[in-house]
Enzyme design. Sequence first.
Site, short mmCIF file in Angstrom:
data_model
loop_
_atom_site.label_atom_id
_atom_site.label_comp_id
_atom_site.label_asym_id
_atom_site.label_seq_id
_atom_site.Cartn_x
_atom_site.Cartn_y
_atom_site.Cartn_z
N ASP A 10 45.23 -20.82 14.98
CA ASP A 10 45.52 -19.80 13.97
C ASP A 10 44.23 -19.01 13.73
O ASP A 10 43.15 -19.44 14.17
CB ASP A 10 45.99 -20.45 12.66
CG ASP A 10 46.28 -19.44 11.57
OD1 ASP A 10 46.92 -18.40 11.86
OD2 ASP A 10 45.86 -19.65 10.41
N SER A 11 44.32 -17.92 12.99
CA SER A 11 43.13 -17.16 12.64
C SER A 11 42.23 -17.96 11.69
O SER A 11 41.06 -17.64 11.56
CB SER A 11 43.54 -15.87 11.94
OG SER A 11 44.18 -16.17 10.73
N CYS A 73 50.47 -19.10 14.21
CA CYS A 73 50.09 -17.85 13.56
C CYS A 73 51.17 -16.83 13.84
O CYS A 73 51.45 -16.52 15.01
CB CYS A 73 48.75 -17.38 14.12
SG CYS A 73 48.22 -15.80 13.46
N GLU A 154 42.27 -18.27 1.95
CA GLU A 154 41.09 -18.79 2.68
C GLU A 154 39.96 -19.13 1.69
O GLU A 154 39.17 -20.02 1.93
CB GLU A 154 40.58 -17.77 3.71
CG GLU A 154 41.47 -17.62 4.94
CD GLU A 154 41.28 -18.72 6.00
OE1 GLU A 154 40.18 -19.29 6.09
OE2 GLU A 154 42.26 -19.00 6.72
N CYS A 187 53.93 -15.91 7.41
CA CYS A 187 52.49 -16.11 7.67
C CYS A 187 52.23 -17.58 7.40
O CYS A 187 52.66 -18.10 6.36
CB CYS A 187 51.66 -15.22 6.74
SG CYS A 187 49.90 -15.60 6.80
N HIS A 189 49.77 -19.08 6.40
CA HIS A 189 49.00 -19.37 5.19
C HIS A 189 49.93 -19.53 3.97
O HIS A 189 49.57 -20.18 2.99
CB HIS A 189 48.02 -18.23 4.89
CG HIS A 189 46.79 -18.23 5.74
ND1 HIS A 189 46.81 -17.91 7.08
CD2 HIS A 189 45.49 -18.50 5.44
CE1 HIS A 189 45.58 -17.98 7.56
NE2 HIS A 189 44.76 -18.33 6.58
N1 DGL Z 1 48.14 -17.24 9.40
C1 DGL Z 1 48.34 -16.05 10.10
C2 DGL Z 1 49.77 -15.65 10.26
O1 DGL Z 1 50.63 -16.51 10.31
C3 DGL Z 1 47.44 -14.88 10.00
C4 DGL Z 1 46.66 -14.57 8.83
C5 DGL Z 1 45.62 -13.51 9.12
O2 DGL Z 1 44.65 -13.86 9.79
O3 DGL Z 1 45.77 -12.36 8.69
O4 DGL Z 1 50.08 -14.50 10.41
#
Ligand code: DGL
Length: 271
Positions: A10-11, A73, A154, A187, A189
Amino acid sequence: MDNRPIGFFDSGLGGLTCISPLLSLLPEERIIYFGDTARTPYGSKAASTISKFSLRIADFLVQRNVKMIVIACNTVSAVCLKELTEHCPDIPVLGIISPAAEKVAHSCSQNNSVGIIGTKATIKSNAYERYINRLSPKIPIHGVACPALVPLIEEGIIENEIMDLSIQYYMDRFLKYHKIDTLVLGCTHYPLIMQNISRLYPRLSIIDPSREIAADIKKLLTERDMLAKGSDFENTFFASDLSENFINMINRIFEINEFKVAFKDLDPDII
Ligand code: DGL
C-alpha cells in the site's frame, strides 16, 4: 502446498487493514508487507507516478520470493492493476476493487443508492462503477473523493473532533444529496475510521473491501493448490520510511504479542 509468503503493499499503513481478516481466515499463511510511507499519499498523485512507484514495489516483493501479490490499495488497483499483472507474469496479482464490487453487485439492487468514498485517483478512475455495473448494470453508484482523510489517518488523528469534522465536510452533503444507503470504503485507510463513520451515520450499511478480499485470496490459493502449511517464515513489515505512526499502527492492529513482527527499513532511494 506453497509456503512462500504473500506480498501485500500500500502507499502507507492503510493496507495493514487487509492483514487481520486474512490471517483470521487463513492462519497458516505468512506475509510480507510493504508500506510506501516515504511517498504517501498516492491518491492525489498523477497516474504515471503511481504506476512507477507500484512497479518498483512489485519488483521488491518478487525479489523476496512471494507467491502472490495483493494490491492492498484501491488507488493502485484503480490505476495500474493491468500493468502490474503484466509486469509479474509468474505470480498472481490481485487488486482490492473487484472483491468489493462483487459484494456490492450481490447485495444491492437498483433500489439502493451506493456511495464510494476514496482518493482523488480512485474516484477519478471510475473503477468501482465499471466493476460493479459490469456485474449489475442498474445499481446507482456515486463517488466522492476525500483527499484529506489519508494524511490525517497516517498522522494517527482518528478518535477526535478533527477527524469527525473532516468526515462530515466530505460526506454530509454527498450522502443527503444522493440518498446513499450503502457506503463502500474505497480506500484501505478508511476501515481505521469506520467507527467514526458508523457513529456519525448509524443508518448506513458499510462495505469494507479490506475484509472482502480475504475470501478471494483463499479461493485463488485453494484453486491453485497454493495454501501454506507449517511455514516457519516470520511475518515481515517493510516501510520506505519507518515512521513512528507505522510502528504504532502495527502494534495497534496486531497486538504485537500475537505473532512476531520484524521491522525493516527500505532505503527510499532503492524504490
Ligand atoms: N490506502 C490507499 C487506497 O486504498 C491510498 C491512500 C493514498 O495513498 O492516498 O487508496
